[in-house]
Write a protein that holds these residues in place. Structure first.
Motif, PDB file in Angstrom:
ATOM      1  N   GLY A 489      -5.740   2.841  -9.924  1.00 49.40           N
ATOM      2  CA  GLY A 489      -6.774   2.590  -9.140  1.00 49.40           C
ATOM      3  C   GLY A 489      -6.859   2.615  -7.669  1.00 49.40           C
ATOM      4  O   GLY A 489      -7.393   2.132  -6.626  1.00 49.40           O
ATOM      5  N   LEU A 490      -5.847   3.735  -7.203  1.00 47.57           N
ATOM      6  CA  LEU A 490      -5.790   3.900  -5.572  1.00 47.57           C
ATOM      7  C   LEU A 490      -6.061   5.059  -5.105  1.00 47.57           C
ATOM      8  O   LEU A 490      -5.644   5.668  -4.377  1.00 47.57           O
ATOM      9  CB  LEU A 490      -4.052   3.700  -5.376  1.00 47.57           C
ATOM     10  N   GLY A 491      -7.145   5.538  -6.097  1.00 49.03           N
ATOM     11  CA  GLY A 491      -7.545   7.104  -5.731  1.00 49.03           C
ATOM     12  C   GLY A 491      -8.429   6.860  -4.180  1.00 49.03           C
ATOM     13  O   GLY A 491      -8.617   8.237  -3.924  1.00 49.03           O
ATOM     14  N   TYR A 492      -8.815   5.823  -3.722  1.00 49.29           N
ATOM     15  CA  TYR A 492      -9.568   5.916  -2.548  1.00 49.29           C
ATOM     16  C   TYR A 492      -8.346   5.852  -1.173  1.00 49.29           C
ATOM     17  O   TYR A 492      -8.878   6.018   0.166  1.00 49.29           O
ATOM     18  CB  TYR A 492     -10.355   4.617  -2.292  1.00 49.29           C
ATOM     19  N   LEU A 493      -7.272   5.778  -1.512  1.00 52.83           N
ATOM     20  CA  LEU A 493      -6.118   5.908  -0.365  1.00 52.83           C
ATOM     21  C   LEU A 493      -5.929   7.236   0.124  1.00 52.83           C
ATOM     22  O   LEU A 493      -5.897   7.946  -0.739  1.00 52.83           O
ATOM     23  CB  LEU A 493      -4.864   5.313  -0.611  1.00 52.83           C
ATOM     24  N   THR A 494      -5.581   7.488   1.400  1.00 52.96           N
ATOM     25  CA  THR A 494      -5.115   8.743   1.844  1.00 52.96           C
ATOM     26  C   THR A 494      -3.759   8.536   2.064  1.00 52.96           C
ATOM     27  O   THR A 494      -3.011   7.668   2.088  1.00 52.96           O
ATOM     28  CB  THR A 494      -5.815   9.050   3.224  1.00 52.96           C
ATOM     29  N   VAL A 495      -2.966   9.836   1.851  1.00 50.98           N
ATOM     30  CA  VAL A 495      -1.591   9.958   2.206  1.00 50.98           C
ATOM     31  C   VAL A 495      -1.162   9.279   3.280  1.00 50.98           C
ATOM     32  O   VAL A 495      -0.078   8.880   3.482  1.00 50.98           O
ATOM     33  CB  VAL A 495      -1.155  11.653   1.802  1.00 50.98           C
ATOM     34  N   ASN A 496      -1.716   9.624   4.548  1.00 52.93           N
ATOM     35  CA  ASN A 496      -1.229   9.173   5.740  1.00 52.93           C
ATOM     36  C   ASN A 496      -1.810   7.691   6.037  1.00 52.93           C
ATOM     37  O   ASN A 496      -1.462   7.159   7.426  1.00 52.93           O
ATOM     38  CB  ASN A 496      -1.889  10.147   6.973  1.00 52.93           C
ATOM     39  N   ARG A 497      -2.165   6.788   5.322  1.00 51.52           N
ATOM     40  CA  ARG A 497      -2.655   5.556   5.363  1.00 51.52           C
ATOM     41  C   ARG A 497      -1.335   4.631   5.535  1.00 51.52           C
ATOM     42  O   ARG A 497      -0.447   5.013   4.849  1.00 51.52           O
ATOM     43  CB  ARG A 497      -3.237   4.914   4.201  1.00 51.52           C
ATOM     44  N   LEU A 498      -1.438   3.879   6.640  1.00 53.99           N
ATOM     45  CA  LEU A 498      -0.275   2.999   7.190  1.00 53.99           C
ATOM     46  C   LEU A 498       0.183   2.073   5.774  1.00 53.99           C
ATOM     47  O   LEU A 498      -0.678   1.244   5.454  1.00 53.99           O
ATOM     48  CB  LEU A 498      -0.300   2.438   8.101  1.00 53.99           C
ATOM     49  N   ALA A 499       1.440   1.898   5.603  1.00 56.70           N
ATOM     50  CA  ALA A 499       1.815   0.894   4.491  1.00 56.70           C
ATOM     51  C   ALA A 499       1.538  -0.454   5.194  1.00 56.70           C
ATOM     52  O   ALA A 499       1.282  -1.327   4.273  1.00 56.70           O
ATOM     53  CB  ALA A 499       3.311   1.187   4.444  1.00 56.70           C
ATOM     54  N   ASN A 500       1.730  -0.601   6.318  1.00 55.28           N
ATOM     55  CA  ASN A 500       1.507  -2.071   6.919  1.00 55.28           C
ATOM     56  C   ASN A 500      -0.061  -2.485   6.661  1.00 55.28           C
ATOM     57  O   ASN A 500      -0.391  -3.655   7.223  1.00 55.28           O
ATOM     58  CB  ASN A 500       2.177  -2.348   8.291  1.00 55.28           C
ATOM     59  N   SER A 501      -0.921  -1.627   6.483  1.00 55.65           N
ATOM     60  CA  SER A 501      -2.498  -1.781   6.217  1.00 55.65           C
ATOM     61  C   SER A 501      -2.905  -1.966   4.803  1.00 55.65           C
ATOM     62  O   SER A 501      -4.079  -2.227   4.731  1.00 55.65           O
ATOM     63  CB  SER A 501      -3.217  -0.815   7.168  1.00 55.65           C
ATOM     64  N   LEU A 502      -1.842  -2.112   4.109  1.00 55.19           N
ATOM     65  CA  LEU A 502      -2.137  -2.394   2.661  1.00 55.19           C
ATOM     66  C   LEU A 502      -2.205  -3.716   2.316  1.00 55.19           C
ATOM     67  O   LEU A 502      -1.417  -4.468   2.799  1.00 55.19           O
ATOM     68  CB  LEU A 502      -1.177  -1.398   1.749  1.00 55.19           C
ATOM     69  N   SER A 503      -3.031  -4.090   1.229  1.00 50.28           N
ATOM     70  CA  SER A 503      -3.081  -5.505   0.856  1.00 50.28           C
ATOM     71  C   SER A 503      -1.622  -5.724  -0.172  1.00 50.28           C
ATOM     72  O   SER A 503      -1.182  -4.519  -0.545  1.00 50.28           O
ATOM     73  CB  SER A 503      -4.145  -5.693  -0.078  1.00 50.28           C
ATOM     74  N   GLY A 504      -1.305  -6.986  -0.635  1.00 54.06           N
ATOM     75  CA  GLY A 504      -0.188  -6.986  -1.195  1.00 54.06           C
ATOM     76  C   GLY A 504      -0.191  -6.427  -2.725  1.00 54.06           C
ATOM     77  O   GLY A 504       0.620  -5.678  -3.277  1.00 54.06           O
ATOM     78  N   GLY A 505      -1.315  -6.519  -3.426  1.00 50.18           N
ATOM     79  CA  GLY A 505      -1.629  -5.714  -4.574  1.00 50.18           C
ATOM     80  C   GLY A 505      -1.587  -4.181  -4.535  1.00 50.18           C
ATOM     81  O   GLY A 505      -1.140  -3.501  -5.382  1.00 50.18           O
ATOM     82  N   GLU A 506      -2.112  -3.912  -3.486  1.00 51.67           N
ATOM     83  CA  GLU A 506      -1.908  -2.263  -3.105  1.00 51.67           C
ATOM     84  C   GLU A 506      -0.642  -1.705  -3.148  1.00 51.67           C
ATOM     85  O   GLU A 506      -0.127  -0.708  -3.651  1.00 51.67           O
ATOM     86  CB  GLU A 506      -2.906  -1.712  -1.847  1.00 51.67           C
ATOM     87  N   SER A 507       0.204  -2.654  -2.233  1.00 47.15           N
ATOM     88  CA  SER A 507       1.665  -2.205  -1.938  1.00 47.15           C
ATOM     89  C   SER A 507       2.282  -2.155  -3.412  1.00 47.15           C
ATOM     90  O   SER A 507       3.209  -1.411  -3.558  1.00 47.15           O
ATOM     91  CB  SER A 507       2.050  -3.026  -1.057  1.00 47.15           C
ATOM     92  N   GLN A 508       2.036  -3.191  -4.169  1.00 47.54           N
ATOM     93  CA  GLN A 508       2.749  -3.427  -5.459  1.00 47.54           C
ATOM     94  C   GLN A 508       2.607  -2.385  -6.388  1.00 47.54           C
ATOM     95  O   GLN A 508       3.181  -1.946  -7.178  1.00 47.54           O
ATOM     96  CB  GLN A 508       2.343  -4.814  -6.013  1.00 47.54           C
ATOM     97  N   ARG A 509       1.270  -1.664  -6.189  1.00 50.92           N
ATOM     98  CA  ARG A 509       0.839  -0.776  -7.354  1.00 50.92           C
ATOM     99  C   ARG A 509       1.365   0.521  -6.477  1.00 50.92           C
ATOM    100  O   ARG A 509       1.680   1.439  -7.349  1.00 50.92           O
ATOM    101  CB  ARG A 509      -0.638  -0.848  -7.559  1.00 50.92           C
ATOM    102  N   ILE A 510       1.641   0.611  -5.516  1.00 50.62           N
ATOM    103  CA  ILE A 510       2.286   1.899  -4.785  1.00 50.62           C
ATOM    104  C   ILE A 510       3.764   2.059  -5.551  1.00 50.62           C
ATOM    105  O   ILE A 510       4.478   2.895  -5.733  1.00 50.62           O
ATOM    106  CB  ILE A 510       2.169   1.764  -3.484  1.00 50.62           C
ATOM    107  N   GLN A 511       4.288   0.759  -5.078  1.00 51.20           N
ATOM    108  CA  GLN A 511       5.827   0.810  -5.646  1.00 51.20           C
ATOM    109  C   GLN A 511       5.872   1.037  -7.148  1.00 51.20           C
ATOM    110  O   GLN A 511       6.826   1.882  -7.802  1.00 51.20           O
ATOM    111  CB  GLN A 511       6.207  -0.711  -5.543  1.00 51.20           C
TER     112      GLN A 511
END
Length: 950
Positions: A489-511
């Motif tokens: 469910g992260l199809g809306y993120l861009t590749v250059n989006r800064l990691a520190n602007s992500l929510s906890g749930g988003e960064s967990q799904r990226i891991q």
């Protein structure tokens, strides 16, 4: 894997093949009560239970900690000398444990260099793709920059017409301190016998023997070989074009190689036949007089000095003129004074000259800045021959910096601005000349993952067979990662989006994407609420991804409260029955059906519908509201939204639909600005109107940690610790020893342990591993000096008090009415299980948020009415705790406050008085107002995904 024997109690089950499973025997970590539990291998296991029932203690603190410790034991002796002090989890034994990977829901990184691309390794593969298959295009002619090699020259000779005569030549170069004869002698020694003299005017040439030339006098030699229209070449080889055999090709290759060496990278080919040609090849990477960098992976890395833009050093921003400060209000036009510095008698001239000049090139001076096209906005800054732009204005200001008023003026408009050299792409110019398809790597990084997938699907059709072969493996990895990002469910993120602007749930799904990308097998994955921040629609995709992970042969253990996740699990472990000292037992385990039928399971009762969160009978009426008009930040499509006050208002929508943008980037900073408080930049909108005066203050209760340091904890945050210190200072022994309240604080010198400075632990920095936290040997982790710990209240020292759970402490301090009252709000928001002295950096995002909520509940009736904005307060909450949370909300609304919640949880949504649903999809397809009204009404709206799940 296992068979459940049907009977009265679904917990009794015989495991057919116990050797294959993970067995935890006698776990006593934190509040676990000597429990024994079996986790089936290669399956999706959900651990659930009320908050504080011991789910994390079982999974992270027991399973994962033991997995880590065993890994550490396999390391070098250097690492192990610290690790023998590394605490072993309090458990009898764990059998069948495999390598463990824990993915927790903390925003992992604060650095501005880390991006979605670097965290998922997607960017690394993009760099590789560009280095292998990228074509460097010259910015001058747009032609591809190539360097010629021997094969290219041989290929072009072979393609000539049969019978053509070919001369392979190198330019004759005379060194500084040698004369012509010496130079010719050296050629003879090298084995060359002829030179080729070309007349540039007549385009004809003749072959001369070197031996003959050496014999003539210097003067004659000079007149023969030099002159304005004469060019001298070394004749390397002469060939007549025919159907070459292998030996011929070898000979030509050798000659061309020699020509490249002698000509220092340049080879000339003279073709004599029907069409005379004179061809030039070079093996340098240059074109149009520019020498380009050859593509290598590091050229595309902004974290490497070789690839980073030298101006901004790869940060994409520099200190310069901040556009937002120069044009603070984009609703105004140039005529109305949108350009802030162009005001006043003297500086107003700039505005007047621009308006006068604008007629000549049809610039709309009466149009709001927000409605200008990209090229018109560019002209306003850059200017042209008819009018001077903003850049020219600041150039003049910089020339006058010796005057103090100009220095003051410039300082007003300085701020972070996009780097002018790399345009925010972070890379040096040479990297942006390299293209794959029709885009350079910076443009690819700006595409949302959804569009990137489409782009890559089309790219393969356009690629040449050679490039396909070279990039085959790289493309496979890129597709795999893009697919996983879409699945979670992260199809809306861009590749250059800064990691520190992500929510906890988003960064967990990226891991999670990163782990899936590594294709590990036979491992144990432990996930802490991966469905956080996900709309129910996206949760189904996430479950599919976790099942893929399981099907690779891994064991996936998920700490989760989500009903969908439980329905799909192979095995459920329900912890409880309640929190803290009343929890820590396994209440039920088995599949979904056996949990539902278990009379002891609180989770089962909610799942089966015996207990449920009731929809409020009467919705509150409202007559006051705040309206955001014309919101256009990020993906919002010029929407106008009305937020009612004095009620529970919920903003919902799929992940990436624009909820955070609307509430956290426009409404919250916008209201603060109106109130005259300092806030972040306000997102673009037309106006905020309504009953703003009826609100005294605005509080954002988000999931950021409540304290950055390990010293901060819940009791200090809600200001209850002062009461406890005063109480201890009043004890008889304290008075005898002269202890004051400060002696019972671990933040100041006095009573705290001098060795660890009241931290209770010491940190050993490991060179290549994570730091190891070891219990302080002086105080045994108790934080205080021995004489301070001797002061007791009802037989408990200050250390014992800090080790108590909130609910225990409320009972313990029943005589001290003020103290019990100060602690009560923590229990009301469902944090009765948290220890009073628990370090706040160990609290989850949801817990930190509820500690903040408790601190507001504790203040009682605030004199001013507050608008509370909550960002997913149900994070980490069991159904049972959501009831408590809703009760806290109602208590705040009864006090006259207003609550606005960003939420995906259907229980909270259906309990709202007013629902605002954004969408319909994420990213570019979102940002519209799908529905606003009572939650019931959303069910009838087809476009609303929230309505479907309600």
């Amino acid at each position: 894997m296992e068979k459940t024997i049907k009977g009265k109690n679904p917990v009794t089950k015989k495991t057919v093949n116990s050797a294959e499973n993970i067995l935890i025997k006698g776990a006593r970590v934190h509040n676990l009560r000597n429990i024994t539990v079996e986790i089936p291998r290669n399956s999706l296991v959900v651990v659930t239970g009320v908050s504080g029932s011991g789910k994390s203690s079982l999974t992270i603190d027991t399973l994962y900690a033991e997995g880590q410790r065993r890994y550490a034991e396999s390391l070098s002796a250097y690492a192990r000398q610290f690790l023998n002090r590394m605490n072993k989890p309090d458990v009898d034994y764990i059998k069948g444990l495999c390598p463990a990977i824990a993915i927790e829901q903390k925003v992992i990184t604060r650095t501005p260099r880390s991006t979605v691309g670097s965290m998922t390794e997607l960017y690394d593969y993009l760099r590789l793709l560009y280095a292998r298959t990228g074509k460097t295009l010259s910015p001058i002619s747009g032609k591809q920059v190539k360097k010629d090699d021997v094969t290219d020259v041989v290929r072009s000779i072979s393609s000539l017409k049969e019978g053509d005569r070919v001369f392979i030549l190198s330019l004759f170069k005379q060194h500084k301190n040698r004369d012509l004869k010496e130079e010719l002698n050296i050629l003879v020694q090298k084995g060359f016998s002829r030179v080729y003299l070309k007349d540039t005017t007549s385009k004809s040439g003749e072959t001369l023997r070197i031996d003959d030339l050496i014999e003539v006098s210097d003067k004659e030699l000079k007149s023969t070989l030099t002159g304005k229209s004469k060019e001298l070449y070394i004749l390397i080889d002469r060939i007549v074009v025919k159907d070459f055999e292998e030996d011929d090709l070898h000979r030509i290759s050798d000659s061309v190689g020699t020509a490249f060496y002698e000509g220092e990278g340049d080879v000339y080919i003279e073709v004599q036949g029907d069409k005379n040609q004179f061809l030039h090849y070079n093996n340098r990477f240059e074109l149009d007089g520019i020498v380009f960098e050859e593509p290598v992976p590091n050229l595309f890395s902004f974290n490497n000095p070789f690839g980073a833009c030298p101006t901004c050093e790869g940060f994409s921003q520099v200190l310069g003129i901040d556009n937002e400060l120069v044009i603070p209000d984009k609703r105004l036009s140039v005529y109305d004074g949108a350009v802030a510095p162009w005001k006043g008698e003297k500086l107003g001239w700039w505005r007047e000259q621009f308006i006068k000049g604008a007629k000549k090139f049809n610039f709309p001076v009466h149009k709001p800045i927000a409605d200008l096209t990209a090229s018109q906005y560019e002209t306003l800054w850059a200017g042209n021959e008819h009018a001077l732009g903003i850049n020219a204005f600041f150039k003049e200001v910089e020339q006058n910096l010796y005057k103090v008023q100009y220095r003051v003026l410039l300082s007003r408009y300085r701020g972070r601005t996009t780097c002018p050299d790399c345009k925010g792409y972070r890379l040096r110019q040479e990297a942006l000349y390299v293209k794959v398809g029709d885009k350079h790597i910076g443009e690819l990084s700006e595409l949302p993952v959804r569009d990137l997938k489409v782009w890559f699907d089309q790219l393969e059709k356009k690629m040449s067979d050679h490039d396909k072969q070279v990039a085959k493996r790289v493309l496979l990895e890129i597709h795999h990662r893009l697919k996983t990002l879409l699945d979670v469910g992260l199809g809306y993120l861009t590749v250059n989006r800064l990691a520190n602007s992500l929510s906890g749930g988003e960064s967990q799904r990226i891991q999670l994407t990163r782990s899936l990308g590594s294709n590990l097998t036979d491992s144990l994955y432990i996930l802490d609420e991966p469905s956080i921040g996900l709309h129910s629609r996206d949760t189904t995709n996430l479950i599919r991804v976790l099942k893929e992970l399981r099907d690779l042969g891994n064991t996936v253990v998920v700490v989760e409260h989500d009903e969908l996740m439980m329905r799909e699990a192979d095995h459920i472990i329900d912890m409880g029955p309640l929190a803290s000292h009343l929890g820590g037992q396994v209440i039920a385990e088995g599949n979904y059906d056996s949990i539902i039928t278990n009379p002891n399971s609180l989770t089962g009762k909610y799942l089966s519908g015996k207990l449920k969160i009731e929809v409020p009978k009467n919705l509150r009426k409202w007559n006051r509201s705040i309206t955001v008009e014309g919101a256009r930040q990020n993906n919002l499509k010029d929407i106008t939204v009305e937020f009612p006050l004095n009620v529970l208002c919920v903003v919902s929508g799929v992940s990436g639909s624009g909820k955070t943008t609307l509430v956290k980037q426009i409404l919250y900073p916008g209201l603060r600005k109106i109130k005259g408080e300092f806030g972040d930049k306000v997102g673009f909108h037309k106006a905020i109107t309504g009953d703003i005066d009826s609100i005294g203050q605005i509080e954002m209760v988000d999931q950021n940690p409540i304290g950055k340091s390990s010293r901060s904890n819940p009791v200090t945050y809600i200001k209850a610790y002062d009461e406890i210190r005063d109480l201890f200072a009043r004890q008889p022994l304290s008075k005898m020893r002269g202890f004051q309240p400060k002696h019972f604080s671990f933040n100041v010198d006095g009573g705290r342990c001098d060795t660890c400075k009241g931290e209770g632990e010491q940190v050993v920095e490991m060179q290549f591993l994570a730091d190891v936290h070891l219990t302080c040997e002086a105080c045994g982790g108790k934080r205080f000096k021995e004489e301070v710990l001797e002061v007791k209240y009802h037989d408990c020292s200050i250390y014992d008090i800090l080790e108590m759970g909130v609910d225990d402490a409320i009972q313990f301090f029943s005589d001290e009415k003020n103290l019990a009252k100060a602690l009560q709000p923590l229990s009301d928001v469902g944090l009765g299980y948290v220890k009073l002295g628990q370090s706040s950096d160990t609290l989850s995002g949801g817990e930190a948020q509820r500690v903040k909520l408790a601190s507001f509940l504790g203040k009682g009736r605030a004199s001013s009415k507050i608008l509370f904005i909550f960002d997913e307060p149900t994070t980490g909450l069991h159904f049972h705790d959501i009831q408590k949370l809703l009760a806290s909300f109602n208590a705040l609304i009864e006090q006259g406050h207003s609550i606005l919640v960003i939420e995906h949880n259907t229980d909270v949504i259906k309990s709202a008085d007013w629902l605002i649903d954004l969408g319909p999809e994420a990213g570019d397809e979102g940002g519209s107002l799908v529905y606003a009204g009572k939650p019931e009404g959303a069910k009838k709206v087809k476009a609303s995904h929230t309505g479907t799940f309600l």
